[in-house]
Design an enzyme around this catalytic site. Sequence first.
Site, PDB file in Angstrom:
ATOM      1  N   GLN A  82      47.157-105.938 -47.372  1.00 51.70           N
ATOM      2  CA  GLN A  82      47.352-107.030 -48.311  1.00 51.70           C
ATOM      3  C   GLN A  82      48.799-107.450 -48.103  1.00 51.70           C
ATOM      4  O   GLN A  82      49.652-106.602 -47.849  1.00 51.70           O
ATOM      5  CB  GLN A  82      47.146-106.531 -49.745  1.00 51.70           C
ATOM      6  CG  GLN A  82      46.989-107.621 -50.770  1.00 51.70           C
ATOM      7  CD  GLN A  82      45.535-107.793 -51.197  1.00 51.70           C
ATOM      8  OE1 GLN A  82      44.956-106.923 -51.811  1.00 51.70           O
ATOM      9  NE2 GLN A  82      44.954-108.935 -50.858  1.00 51.70           N
TER      10      GLN A  82
ATOM     11  N   SER B 210      47.611-100.492 -52.581  1.00 50.25           N
ATOM     12  CA  SER B 210      46.712 -99.511 -51.969  1.00 50.25           C
ATOM     13  C   SER B 210      45.486-100.189 -51.375  1.00 50.25           C
ATOM     14  O   SER B 210      44.462 -99.558 -51.154  1.00 50.25           O
ATOM     15  CB  SER B 210      46.297 -98.465 -53.016  1.00 50.25           C
ATOM     16  OG  SER B 210      47.448 -97.849 -53.542  1.00 50.25           O
ATOM     17  N   HIS B 211      45.614-101.492 -51.138  1.00 46.35           N
ATOM     18  CA  HIS B 211      44.471-102.292 -50.696  1.00 46.35           C
ATOM     19  C   HIS B 211      44.314-102.235 -49.187  1.00 46.35           C
ATOM     20  O   HIS B 211      44.481-103.233 -48.503  1.00 46.35           O
ATOM     21  CB  HIS B 211      44.627-103.722 -51.196  1.00 46.35           C
ATOM     22  CG  HIS B 211      44.899-103.794 -52.666  1.00 46.35           C
ATOM     23  ND1 HIS B 211      45.475-104.864 -53.286  1.00 46.35           N
ATOM     24  CD2 HIS B 211      44.687-102.891 -53.654  1.00 46.35           C
ATOM     25  CE1 HIS B 211      45.602-104.632 -54.574  1.00 46.35           C
ATOM     26  NE2 HIS B 211      45.141-103.435 -54.825  1.00 46.35           N
ATOM     27  N   VAL B 212      44.021-101.051 -48.694  1.00 44.55           N
ATOM     28  CA  VAL B 212      43.778-100.884 -47.264  1.00 44.55           C
ATOM     29  C   VAL B 212      42.282-101.071 -47.021  1.00 44.55           C
ATOM     30  O   VAL B 212      41.464-100.456 -47.689  1.00 44.55           O
ATOM     31  CB  VAL B 212      44.271 -99.514 -46.768  1.00 44.55           C
ATOM     32  CG1 VAL B 212      45.782 -99.460 -46.825  1.00 44.55           C
ATOM     33  CG2 VAL B 212      43.695 -98.364 -47.584  1.00 44.55           C
TER      34      VAL B 212
ATOM     35  N   GLU C   8      49.540-111.973 -54.551  1.00 42.89           N
ATOM     36  CA  GLU C   8      48.821-110.934 -53.811  1.00 42.89           C
ATOM     37  C   GLU C   8      48.008-111.637 -52.742  1.00 42.89           C
ATOM     38  O   GLU C   8      47.001-112.269 -53.057  1.00 42.89           O
ATOM     39  CB  GLU C   8      47.891-110.218 -54.805  1.00 42.89           C
ATOM     40  CG  GLU C   8      47.238-108.993 -54.280  1.00 42.89           C
ATOM     41  CD  GLU C   8      48.003-107.748 -54.691  1.00 42.89           C
ATOM     42  OE1 GLU C   8      49.113-107.883 -55.232  1.00 42.89           O
ATOM     43  OE2 GLU C   8      47.486-106.655 -54.466  1.00 42.89           O
TER      44      GLU C   8
END
Lengths: 404, 249, 591
Positions: free
Chosen positions: C349, C516-518, C440
Amino acid sequence: MKPVLIAALLAGTAAHAQDFNAVEKGRKLAITADCAACHTGDAGEFAGGVPLETPFGTLVGSNITPDQATGIGRWTKEEFRRAVKSGKAADGHLLYPAMPYTDYANMTDADVDAIFDYLQTVPAVHNEVEENQLPFPLNMRVALYGWNLVNQTDATYETNPDKSEEWNKGRYIVMGPGHCAACHSPRNLTGGEKTGDDFLTGATLENWHAPDITADPRLGVGGWSEDEIIAYLKTGHNAYDTASGPMAEEVALSSSKWSDGDLASVAAYLKEGEVDAPASAKAPDPLDAQSASMQAGAAIYGDRCSACHAADGEGVAGLYPKLSGAPLVMADDPTSLGRVVLAGSQAGATAAAPTGPVMPSFGATLDNAQVAAVLDYIRNSWGNAAPAVDTGDMASLRKDLQTQ
Amino acid sequence: MSLKPPLLTRRRLLASAAAGLSLISTGAYARVLDGTAPWQPFAANPPEQGWTGTWRFFNEAEARTIGAMADRMIPADDLSVSGREAGCAEFIDGQLAGSYGTGEKLYMQGPFKEGTPEQGDQLPWTMAERYRMGLASLSEYCRKTYSNEFADLDGETQDEVLSGLETGDIALSPIPSKTLFSDILNNVMEGFFADPLYGGNRDMASWKMLGFPGARYDYRPYLMKYNEKLDLEPVSMAGRAAWQTEATQ
Amino acid sequence: MTGPAKRLPHTDAVVIGLGWAGSIIAKEMVDAGLEVVGLERGGWIETGVDFNINTAPDELRYARRQELMLQTVQNTVTARNNSAQEALPMRKWGSFHPGNGTGGAGLHWAGITWRFQPEEFRLASYLSEKYGDEVDPNLTLQDWGTDWSEMEPAYDYFERIAGVSGKAGNINGEILAGGNPFEGARTRDYPTGPTIPTYAPKLFAQVAEDLGYKPFHTPSSILSEAYTNIYGMQMGPCTYCGFCTNYGCANLSKASAITCVLPALVRQQGFTARTRSEVLKIETDSNGSKATGVTFVDSDGQEWFQPADIVVSAAFTFENVRLMLLSGIGTPYDPATGKGQTGRNYCYQTANNVRLFFDDKEFNSFIGGGAIGMAIDETNNDNFDHSGLGFVGGGSTRVGPIGAPPIGSRPVPEGTPKWGSKWKQATTENYNRSMSIGCESSSYAQRGNYLSLDPNYKDRLGRPLLRVTFDFPENDLRMSQYVTDKIEEIGRAMNPRSIERNAMTGHWNTVPYQSSHVVGGFVMGADPETSGTNKYLQSWQVPNLFVVGANAFPQNPGYNPTGTVGALAVKAAWAITRDYLKAPHQPLVQA
């Protein structure tokens, strides 16, 4: 349960087709009477072995499966009836009154027989149980003759023709198989349930206070609607209260499985109350909001309790008990309140209400005076009024809970 | 160990309550769960112990140095007491004596190589080792340069040393001076702003300075007070003065 | 290790990971009558014990020492910006925060719960149709193989598990004032009403509206009111305590698997949870086309084999992909050829923000929660015309005070010393007078970004760590500058004393937290050559294996991923219980 029944019927030995209704009736009554609470442990269904703490020592539930050697396989209907209603086992020894036979005495013979029929269909489990683990001299069963002399009423239950069928049915469940008085009626010095004016006015056992469940609008359940009483028995919570401790277990094992008709009858009876019940005692004056204890309690409540129970004590319906106007909160005896604040509590979960929210333990954060202060605050705010909580009582409760 | 907790029952609840003295929590061991979610009276998951009232990691000289650094990093003024007075050295001692110091929760397998700045900290030493070695080499530097310990230098000189560490102009070994400085600054700030439970932030000095209300959990009564300074008394996890009753010891 | 794996009794299904995805799928399977074993690497977490209100608001413990995160000693990843570098282990989490224990990363999350837009599920086709050659050829965008008609019911169902608070912007095509006008048509509104914005988002929304934007309440799994979900689980209302992201919730107002699913599930016949049990490998038969169960190790080092007819891998993105690589599921992706399914299209992200400092405001930013706030979506995805801009993608713009515990939240203007009197004065002056506008933003795949097994570093059990090779594509860096310009304009219109701009630039840095948006690494799709699973999250290679999580995203739009992870879990659960069970071991989509 079902496959066992069907197998028994197909085998055509223990039960005949015409017995099915009696067995099924017995199965339901065994749930209402919560037999499993004391008689189902690790050894198997109804195979006994569950320890019960009493003020006098530990008793252990007996094996009531049809096992010939260790259960009730050799008992007759009459012997079973005598045990359930009079506290005498088949061999003539007296049962300890942890077995609520003074309540079950109110049951009809037909209902007790149905439970017997049902128990004869469950799988026999060989499990020797030492029921009596009381210290001397309480382990002398002979002492029970005296106990029975004082406490056994040899009740012959009678319906009240002036009341509705619903009320009478509810009263029968409450006084008979439901054995509500076992926890909710105060006990005399020998441990026998008090009756009359004291019936269902609340009692403290095992450091839990089983609250007043008379129709008293302030301290009992008279202020609850019938729907709220039903919701409590069925799911373990309503706006006012969340069942915890022994009641949570009762809900899970017993009343959550009662029929809607039974629940409605019990609610109708509890809401209306007993004939000639004493008038509601006058509410005490609330404690002075400016007192040190109330002030400290207000600060603690605002910082730690309001996030769930809300600043106005309204709680969240079905999740966080409403403290304002709640009978248990205002009960003279604050044991249950002190207990849940000190040790925390896990609400019972049921299939209908599976959340089982946990009240966190404050024992490590609050000292005894602070526990008393926050209880004073919730017992004397938002229109609530109740006597001050004694710090010493909280100290001994903490000690009891930690050494149990 | 695979342990299957029995269904909690009314009767057994009492028998198991004694186990409530030993804290159950997330549990370090494998469990098999079915039926009712596990819970016991007094069950809690308390924080790891920090400062315990006695020095567990620093020796006296190290504690003096850290205290002196905290005094310069967070000087006393009208806004608050100094970092040392707020208990930052005690806080750091508690941290270094615990899992933060030992690095037991961190991946510490080699090979250790210096990577790109984007690859982050690759030093092979735990925080406890970094402090021990770093403070020793700082002491050596100060004695060599000023014939004195850091704590005994005047404030202006202390600031010069700190700036030299911050920029890397003062070379230390084996712990790079910039690393030592940023670790200490980081931990001093943690000590100043963390809950007083851990030994720093004495009397919630930093929270009062900022207007941070601390470990409160319900702001619904204040939610709509837009653009108003609230001046709420801060609350520690251990409470606040208003919780005290006459009977409270 | 203590000897060979012991064999456990057979079960119908085994689920790896009891976060959002694993818990929902396990619940749905148990409801359908299956016997299910759930394996969880961390512990069983109970709100009233682990998040006791007396100890839950602890910044040092949860935000600094990261108690709810996976410990790197248990498992970590190695990282590098490109294939020419040697990857090194992340010894301390920075850029992202994988979770640990029941609830997973969806326990310490912020609760922001978007639905992706309908075009997202055919993004490669959509952008190619609209912009043709303008799209940077270095991007390896892919379609998801599914469409809005399939996703909408799954989103709807997940929203009714989590109890999401919000206000609809589009019900059955009708655009509704106060909602997000860019969202895909939904069949009904959110289950609970929107949360109340604090001062900063309120101010932002007013100014944005004056500028012609259409602000709306950020969809939030931090609930505005009490709610009973479709599993009978009850939640309380948020109290805006400000200890939210990185923390567990003490009053059951933040949705997660532990508040919404697991207590109901664990009491059901047919479900068993095993905690502190880490899966080592998904076992397959000799030709690798049928899963026979999983091997796991408990906290004593005892290995167990759990045989099962259905295996659901529902771990965090990284561990799902690592398990596929360790178990020989799919062909490892090769960036040189662009071939291989396992490890491909890893995306992240792209975080951007502007920070504003005021003299005349008291934001009380300690009041808040992860998803509390207001947003606009004009800056996101393809909600604006990209013709001639030189990039595709965008981001959702939000103001949301997540709380302001002061170890981590001490905004001071650039140039302020980091210590000493001036530092202290600036810290005190600005603590309550600063806010930020975040954007984001999307992260699109390019050929050189991928996941693989590290050749040098091993975990504590001797297995290779996962290696992340990632850097921001030029497309995304151009996008960052553009969207940051837009939010800076809004920021200036709010008349701050000063404004600081933080558009993403340079290389991906593992040190500062970003999100933590993997996502990606074992993606869903219609083509078995370029995807690991079909649109039902069913492995192409092993039809009795379902791989569920953000690893399925072929790229990441400008939204937080959890709403879509939840919807994909629902989608997989429905595929298993409604279709797969009728013809077990058969592919639900013919390759």
